[in-house]
Design an enzyme around this catalytic site. Structure first.
Site, PDB file in Angstrom:
ATOM      1  N   LYS A   1      -2.780  52.921  20.812  1.00 44.82           N
ATOM      2  CA  LYS A   1      -2.260  51.859  20.224  1.00 44.82           C
ATOM      3  C   LYS A   1      -0.562  51.918  20.338  1.00 44.82           C
ATOM      4  CE  LYS A   1      -1.424  49.280  15.997  1.00 44.82           C
ATOM      5  NZ  LYS A   1      -2.095  49.034  14.697  1.00 44.82           N
TER       6      LYS A   1
ATOM      7  N   GLY B   1      -0.164  45.415   6.152  1.00 45.25           N
ATOM      8  CA  GLY B   1      -0.113  45.438   4.212  1.00 45.25           C
ATOM      9  C   GLY B   1       0.167  44.395   3.867  1.00 45.25           C
TER      10      GLY B   1
ATOM     11  N   ALA C   1      -4.526  44.066  11.782  1.00 47.30           N
ATOM     12  CA  ALA C   1      -2.542  43.436  10.289  1.00 47.30           C
ATOM     13  C   ALA C   1      -2.856  42.999   9.990  1.00 47.30           C
ATOM     14  CB  ALA C   1      -1.881  43.720  11.613  1.00 47.30           C
ATOM     15  N   GLY C   2      -2.787  42.659   8.071  1.00 48.89           N
ATOM     16  CA  GLY C   2      -3.447  41.735   7.561  1.00 48.89           C
ATOM     17  C   GLY C   2      -4.029  41.247   6.783  1.00 48.89           C
TER      18      GLY C   2
ATOM     19  N   ASN D   1      -6.808  49.219   7.001  1.00 45.92           N
ATOM     20  CA  ASN D   1      -5.759  50.106   6.914  1.00 45.92           C
ATOM     21  C   ASN D   1      -5.677  49.673   4.746  1.00 45.92           C
ATOM     22  OD1 ASN D   1      -4.945  52.566   6.715  1.00 45.92           O
ATOM     23  ND2 ASN D   1      -3.644  52.557   7.546  1.00 45.92           N
TER      24      ASN D   1
END
Lengths: 255, 66
Positions: free
Chosen positions: A95, A156, A182-183, A204
């Site tokens: 990635k 995050g 992401a997000g 995550n």
């Protein structure tokens, strides 16, 4: 089934590691998510605490271990990190993540493109993290990236999909898998990404920092599945007026 | 001899190869990678790569990340 390069994955959910309160919770969350792909960062090893194992209990051989190039601010640094990861013996996917802004953690588009190009030339299976820039996503695809990973919102942040229009354009023009990365914060965010036509999501913080990460991992698994089923089923068009669900004829009037 | 490992000076008795160095620190197993004086080594090169006074090494592994 999700095919990225030569890899076939049965789950459309990729999961980051770390950020959990304990290795035990991480293990249970990973299992509840039923993911195939776990992501990792590459860092200097502590020679003092060499025995420490942050992934205790997880049978890493059961997963595709996807290294990221987080920490890189230039193409050169990203390429070096990817090569280190390859020699450490993970999978040949990487990635690509080249951050260009410390406040938003948004990627540097120029360095991201350069890094992707060099890693493709070096034989890597390249999954590139990018913003929701429609043109850049197309250029990454034209370069030969095996998947493009647009951010829903800053890493995050949990803000969810802040620009569904851009994301939709990216998905419509895509000839390679689009993984929304992401997000994302909630299961509805993940389902929405899939409903927009994404091929998968990478999570995550949304799981690891939830009050109950194990339950959230299961919720995300179901949301990704529901969103994909719904996208394939074909939703009704939106319109501004009502259409009755019950028959308009045969209503029995009061006498 | 003095080596610069992960940015830190380390004083060691004579060490012959990268393999021996990793064994000395107990990190010779698992998913790690070594860069020796700017060259990323393949695992099969650890045995044959000599370590000399003043060498720079980076030893990396995997940590949690998204």
């Amino acid at each position: 089934m999700l095919k990225i390069g030569e890899k076939t994955l049965h789950s459309r959910l990729m999961l980051g590691t770390g950020k959990y309160d304990s290795p035990e919770v991480q293990k249970k969350a990973v299992e509840a998510s039923e993911t195939n792909v776990l992501t990792f960062a590459v860092r200097r090893m502590s020679l003092e605490n060499a025995a420490e194992d942050a992934f205790a209990g997880l049978d890493l051989d059961r997963y595709e271990l996807l290294p990221n190039t987080a920490g890189a601010a230039t193409a050169e640094e990203a390429v070096r990190t990817a090569k280190l990861a390859r020699e450490a013996g993970l999978c040949d996917m990487v990635k690509v993540e080249v951050i260009g802004c410390s406040r938003t953690l948004l990627p540097d588009p120029v360095e991201t493109l350069k890094a992707s190009e060099q890693l493709l030339a070096d034989g890597f299976t390249v999954l590139t993290y990018t913003s929701d820039d429609v043109v850049l996503a197309r250029k990454l695809q034209e370069l030969g990236c095996h998947a493009v990973m647009p951010a829903a919102s800053p890493i995050g942040s949990g803000l969810g999909i802040v620009n569904p229009y851009n994301l939709q354009h990216i998905i419509e023009q895509a000839e390679v898998p689009i993984i929304v990365d992401a997000g994302l914060g909630s299961p509805s965010d993940a389902a929405y990404a899939m409903e927009l036509g994404a091929d998968g999501v990478l999570l995550n913080s949304a799981v690891a920092r939830a009050e109950n990460p194990v339950q959230m991992a299961e919720a995300m698994k179901l949301a990704v599945h529901a969103g994909k089923l719904g996208a394939d089923a074909g939703r009704i068009p939106k319109k501004m007026t009502a259409t009755a669900s019950s028959p308009q004829q045969g209503v029995s009037p009061t006498s | 001899m003095t080596l610069l490992i992960n940015g830190k000076e380390e004083q060691l008795e004579q060490t012959s190869t990268v393999s021996a160095l990793l064994a000395h620190y107990g990190v010779d197993g698992g998913r790690i990678a070594v860069e020796h004086n700017g060259n990323i080594l393949k695992k099969e090169e650890w045995e044959e790569t000599a370590v000399q006074d003043g060498d720079k090494l980076e030893i990396v592994h995997f940590v949690g990340g998204g």
